[in-house]
Design an enzyme around this catalytic site. Sequence first.
Site, PDB file in Angstrom:
ATOM      1  N   LEU A   1       0.651  -1.188  -0.072  1.00 39.57           N
ATOM      2  CA  LEU A   1      -0.070   0.008  -0.022  1.00 39.57           C
ATOM      3  C   LEU A   1       0.736   1.206   0.027  1.00 39.57           C
ATOM      4  O   LEU A   1       1.107   2.065   1.121  1.00 39.57           O
ATOM      5  CB  LEU A   1      -1.107   0.084   1.186  1.00 39.57           C
ATOM      6  CG  LEU A   1      -1.754   1.124   1.383  1.00 39.57           C
ATOM      7  CD1 LEU A   1      -2.677   1.310   0.196  1.00 39.57           C
ATOM      8  CD2 LEU A   1      -2.692   0.847   2.530  1.00 39.57           C
ATOM      9  N   HIS A   2       1.700   1.364  -1.153  1.00 41.61           N
ATOM     10  CA  HIS A   2       2.145   2.670  -1.155  1.00 41.61           C
ATOM     11  C   HIS A   2       1.679   4.159  -1.657  1.00 41.61           C
ATOM     12  O   HIS A   2       0.246   4.097  -1.467  1.00 41.61           O
ATOM     13  CB  HIS A   2       3.483   2.314  -2.462  1.00 41.61           C
ATOM     14  CG  HIS A   2       2.831   2.163  -3.732  1.00 41.61           C
ATOM     15  ND1 HIS A   2       2.815   2.929  -4.824  1.00 41.61           N
ATOM     16  CD2 HIS A   2       2.459   0.685  -4.365  1.00 41.61           C
ATOM     17  CE1 HIS A   2       2.033   2.423  -5.696  1.00 41.61           C
ATOM     18  NE2 HIS A   2       1.931   1.172  -5.529  1.00 41.61           N
ATOM     19  N   ALA A   3       2.457   4.884  -1.782  1.00 43.34           N
ATOM     20  CA  ALA A   3       1.883   6.408  -1.719  1.00 43.34           C
ATOM     21  C   ALA A   3       0.758   6.479  -3.005  1.00 43.34           C
ATOM     22  O   ALA A   3      -0.570   7.302  -2.580  1.00 43.34           O
ATOM     23  CB  ALA A   3       2.790   7.489  -1.875  1.00 43.34           C
TER      24      ALA A   3
ATOM     25  N   PRO B   1      -1.757   4.501  -4.716  1.00 44.74           N
ATOM     26  CA  PRO B   1      -2.972   3.850  -4.234  1.00 44.74           C
ATOM     27  C   PRO B   1      -3.105   4.401  -2.695  1.00 44.74           C
ATOM     28  O   PRO B   1      -4.826   4.831  -2.645  1.00 44.74           O
ATOM     29  CB  PRO B   1      -2.706   2.342  -4.075  1.00 44.74           C
ATOM     30  CG  PRO B   1      -1.217   2.097  -3.930  1.00 44.74           C
ATOM     31  CD  PRO B   1      -0.573   3.341  -4.613  1.00 44.74           C
ATOM     32  N   ALA B   2      -2.497   4.794  -1.932  1.00 45.75           N
ATOM     33  CA  ALA B   2      -2.638   5.336  -0.871  1.00 45.75           C
ATOM     34  C   ALA B   2      -3.581   6.723  -0.928  1.00 45.75           C
ATOM     35  O   ALA B   2      -4.711   6.887  -0.157  1.00 45.75           O
ATOM     36  CB  ALA B   2      -1.684   5.646   0.361  1.00 45.75           C
TER      37      ALA B   2
END
Length: 85
Positions: free
Chosen positions: A14-16, A18-19
């Site tokens: 859950l990287h930047a 899609p976050a």
Amino acid sequence: MKEFQYTIRDKMGLHAQPAGFLVKTAMSFPCKITIAGGSKKADAKKILAVVGLGIKCGQEILVTAGGEQEEEAIKTLKEFFDKNL
């Protein structure tokens, strides 16, 4: 209160990016939405809190919504995770 569990499939976790989309989606609902991963829990409407969870590929999370429009929020977020992570 409604909730669902999800296992992250994206190899980057859950990287930047899609976050950011997740937070934008969560903010469209008036209910309280949280994400829990491992021993950490975060407000799904705060980007730094979500990224700070450090969710990795293969990790299981619990998404919880409580309050007005909680059912719609859970349905929308489940679809988001299925399509993006």
